[in-house]
Design an enzyme around this catalytic site. Structure first.
Site, PDB file in Angstrom:
ATOM      1  N   ASN A  59       0.855  -1.177   0.000  1.00 43.75           N
ATOM      2  CA  ASN A  59       0.000   0.000   0.000  1.00 43.75           C
ATOM      3  C   ASN A  59       0.897   1.235   0.000  1.00 43.75           C
ATOM      4  O   ASN A  59       1.808   1.336   0.828  1.00 43.75           O
ATOM      5  CB  ASN A  59      -0.906  -0.013   1.229  1.00 43.75           C
ATOM      6  CG  ASN A  59      -1.975   1.057   1.173  1.00 43.75           C
ATOM      7  OD1 ASN A  59      -1.693   2.220   0.916  1.00 43.75           O
ATOM      8  ND2 ASN A  59      -3.192   0.668   1.435  1.00 43.75           N
ATOM      9  N   GLY A 121     -15.369   4.223   3.031  1.00 49.28           N
ATOM     10  CA  GLY A 121     -14.007   4.752   3.063  1.00 49.28           C
ATOM     11  C   GLY A 121     -13.205   4.359   1.844  1.00 49.28           C
ATOM     12  O   GLY A 121     -12.047   4.713   1.719  1.00 49.28           O
ATOM     13  N   HIS A 128     -10.201  -4.005  -3.953  1.00 55.12           N
ATOM     14  CA  HIS A 128      -8.889  -4.452  -3.475  1.00 55.12           C
ATOM     15  C   HIS A 128      -9.013  -4.805  -2.002  1.00 55.12           C
ATOM     16  O   HIS A 128      -9.728  -4.166  -1.250  1.00 55.12           O
ATOM     17  CB  HIS A 128      -7.809  -3.384  -3.701  1.00 55.12           C
ATOM     18  CG  HIS A 128      -8.122  -2.052  -3.111  1.00 55.12           C
ATOM     19  ND1 HIS A 128      -9.039  -1.173  -3.678  1.00 55.12           N
ATOM     20  CD2 HIS A 128      -7.655  -1.436  -2.004  1.00 55.12           C
ATOM     21  CE1 HIS A 128      -9.110  -0.080  -2.951  1.00 55.12           C
ATOM     22  NE2 HIS A 128      -8.280  -0.215  -1.924  1.00 55.12           N
ATOM     23  N   HIS A 130      -7.324  -5.289   1.676  1.00 59.47           N
ATOM     24  CA  HIS A 130      -6.235  -4.795   2.526  1.00 59.47           C
ATOM     25  C   HIS A 130      -5.821  -5.895   3.490  1.00 59.47           C
ATOM     26  O   HIS A 130      -6.667  -6.566   4.078  1.00 59.47           O
ATOM     27  CB  HIS A 130      -6.699  -3.588   3.352  1.00 59.47           C
ATOM     28  CG  HIS A 130      -6.941  -2.366   2.558  1.00 59.47           C
ATOM     29  ND1 HIS A 130      -5.991  -1.385   2.380  1.00 59.47           N
ATOM     30  CD2 HIS A 130      -8.037  -1.954   1.873  1.00 59.47           C
ATOM     31  CE1 HIS A 130      -6.484  -0.422   1.636  1.00 59.47           C
ATOM     32  NE2 HIS A 130      -7.734  -0.742   1.309  1.00 59.47           N
TER      33      HIS A 130
END
Length: 170
Positions: A59, A121, A128, A130
């Site tokens: 990230n 958010g 994707h 996280h």
């Protein structure tokens, strides 16, 4: 004090790059993750590994050291658009990522999930996942004294370190 009041008092230190990114100062492409997939030179690319269907990347603005995203190469917005093959591929890549982080970095826990849609958010219109490693005693003095979080691990160094670890696991 209510939890809302406590949360509203939290201070955050933003990197200048993240603040601009959050306000929309991004490479001029239709989709950041498709730009990563296509190796567009104006899009920062922290790809660790890829399969025929998916990409594993650091990230760019990590919450914790080892913060990884995994996304399908195919541009899709909704989770329900994932094929079974894509979902299984992401699952396998998630497990491999977790094994590497547990073995090499002694990670003690993970937060894993998707931010689906702007109301959750989500800031990138391409699904994707996280993977955020959690470490023992990760709260530092700024967390405790001023309710502020700092991440000290430069994303490009993290990318270099994780690419090497990923290659060792093959």
């Amino acid at each position: 004090m209510s939890s809302y009041e406590e949360h509203s008092l939290r201070k955050n230190l933003f990197s200048i790059g993240k603040l601009g990114y959050a306000k929309g100062d991004r490479p001029n492409v239709d989709c950041i993750l498709c730009g990563v997939r296509d190796k567009n030179e104006i899009v920062p690319n922290l790809t660790i590994a890829e399969t025929e269907l998916s990409i594993v990347s650091v990230n760019l603005f990590p919450y914790n050291p080892g913060h990884i995203i995994i996304f399908p190469k195919r541009h899709i917005i909704h989770y329900l658009e994932l094929t079974e093959e894509e979902a299984l591929d992401i699952h396998r890549l998630t497990q491999k990522t977790m094994r590497i982080l547990e073995k090499q970095w002694k990670v003690q826990g993970f937060n894993i999930g998707y931010n689906l849609g702007k109301n959750s958010g989500g800031s990138i219109p391409h699904i994707h996942e996280h993977i955020v490693p959690r470490f023992p005693n990760e709260a530092g003095f700024l967390d405790v004294l001023s309710n502020t979080r700092i991440v000290i691990y430069e994303p490009y160094q993290m990318w270099d370190d994780l690419k090497k670890l990923w290659a060792k696991e093959d």
